[in-house]
Design a protein around this motif. Structure first.
Motif, short mmCIF file in Angstrom:
data_model
loop_
_atom_site.label_atom_id
_atom_site.label_comp_id
_atom_site.label_asym_id
_atom_site.label_seq_id
_atom_site.Cartn_x
_atom_site.Cartn_y
_atom_site.Cartn_z
N UNK A 71 7.52 -0.40 -17.74
CA UNK A 71 7.31 0.71 -16.81
C UNK A 71 7.27 2.04 -17.55
N UNK A 72 7.94 2.12 -18.70
CA UNK A 72 7.81 3.29 -19.56
C UNK A 72 6.37 3.47 -20.01
N UNK A 73 5.69 2.37 -20.25
CA UNK A 73 4.27 2.42 -20.62
C UNK A 73 3.44 2.99 -19.48
N UNK A 74 3.78 2.60 -18.28
CA UNK A 74 3.05 3.08 -17.10
C UNK A 74 3.13 4.60 -17.00
N UNK A 75 4.29 5.15 -17.36
CA UNK A 75 4.51 6.60 -17.23
C UNK A 75 4.36 7.35 -18.55
N UNK A 76 3.79 6.70 -19.57
CA UNK A 76 3.52 7.38 -20.84
C UNK A 76 4.78 7.82 -21.57
N UNK A 77 5.80 6.98 -21.56
CA UNK A 77 7.09 7.31 -22.17
C UNK A 77 6.97 7.80 -23.61
N UNK A 78 6.21 7.07 -24.43
CA UNK A 78 6.10 7.42 -25.85
C UNK A 78 5.53 8.83 -26.02
N UNK A 83 6.53 11.09 -29.26
CA UNK A 83 6.29 10.12 -30.33
C UNK A 83 4.93 9.45 -30.23
N UNK A 84 4.03 10.05 -29.48
CA UNK A 84 2.71 9.47 -29.32
C UNK A 84 1.96 9.33 -30.63
N UNK A 85 2.28 10.14 -31.61
CA UNK A 85 1.64 10.10 -32.92
C UNK A 85 2.29 9.09 -33.87
N UNK A 86 3.45 8.57 -33.49
CA UNK A 86 4.23 7.67 -34.34
C UNK A 86 3.79 6.23 -34.12
N UNK A 87 3.20 5.63 -35.16
CA UNK A 87 2.66 4.28 -35.03
C UNK A 87 3.75 3.25 -34.69
N UNK A 88 4.91 3.37 -35.33
CA UNK A 88 6.00 2.42 -35.08
C UNK A 88 6.46 2.51 -33.63
N UNK A 89 6.64 3.73 -33.12
CA UNK A 89 7.07 3.91 -31.72
C UNK A 89 6.03 3.32 -30.77
N UNK A 90 4.76 3.52 -31.09
CA UNK A 90 3.70 2.99 -30.23
C UNK A 90 3.69 1.46 -30.24
N UNK A 91 4.03 0.86 -31.38
CA UNK A 91 4.08 -0.61 -31.46
C UNK A 91 5.32 -1.13 -30.73
N UNK A 92 6.47 -0.52 -30.97
CA UNK A 92 7.72 -1.00 -30.38
C UNK A 92 7.72 -0.83 -28.87
N UNK A 93 7.33 0.35 -28.40
CA UNK A 93 7.40 0.63 -26.96
C UNK A 93 6.10 0.33 -26.23
N UNK A 94 5.01 0.20 -26.97
CA UNK A 94 3.72 -0.05 -26.34
C UNK A 94 3.18 1.19 -25.66
N UNK A 95 1.93 1.11 -25.27
CA UNK A 95 1.30 2.28 -24.65
C UNK A 95 0.48 1.94 -23.41
N UNK A 96 0.31 0.66 -23.12
CA UNK A 96 -0.53 0.29 -21.99
C UNK A 96 0.18 -0.62 -21.02
N UNK A 97 0.36 -0.16 -19.82
CA UNK A 97 1.01 -0.97 -18.77
C UNK A 97 0.08 -2.10 -18.33
N UNK A 98 0.64 -3.28 -18.21
CA UNK A 98 -0.10 -4.43 -17.69
C UNK A 98 0.85 -5.23 -16.79
#
Length: 124
Positions: A71-78, A83-98
């Motif tokens: 649900x963090x992905x749904x609301x653009x948490x990263x 941390x949107x520019x941080x590759x590790x954060x994007x991998x760990x937390x994800x960026x796309x809600x499904x």
């Protein structure tokens, strides 16, 4: 707090499988769905490694963590935490809600409970 070596070893094994999937698998089932099932199993194993939570409580906590991340992905948490520019954060937390991921997480939680309850020699 406790340390349970058996769960730690299993957690490391599942983590290694997740890394292999992330680095080398590019498909439409294993990476997106089996990877999500394993993610919940990994969190469960991590919880069981360092806590005294019982099976069901640890599975529910692992599932809740997975749902929170999704649900963090749904609301653009990263992006919201800068941390949107941080590759590790994007991998760990994800960026796309499904929403299908929620089903995969639930399957992971059910799998660990089923395995734990059916494991030979386990105290009932």
């Amino acid at each position: 707090m406790q340390f349970h070596r058996g769960y730690a070893v299993l957690a490391l094994a599942v983590f290694a499988i997740e890394v292999v999937i992330a680095l080398y698998v590019r498909d439409r089932f294993v990476r997106p769905y089996l990877g999500d099932v394993l993610a919940v199993i990994l969190v469960y194993l991590g919880l069981r490694t360092v806590t005294r939570l019982r099976v069901t409580a640890a599975a529910i906590c692992a599932l809740a963590i997975a749902f929170l991340v999704e649900f963090g992905q749904l609301f653009g948490f990263v992006d919201r935490i800068g941390l949107g520019h941080n590759r590790v954060a994007r991998i760990v937390f994800g960026t796309g809600f499904d929403p299908h991921d929620l089903l995969a997480y639930a399957a992971g939680a059910l799998i660990v409970v089923a395995i734990e309850r059916s494991w030979p020699g386990r105290r009932r």
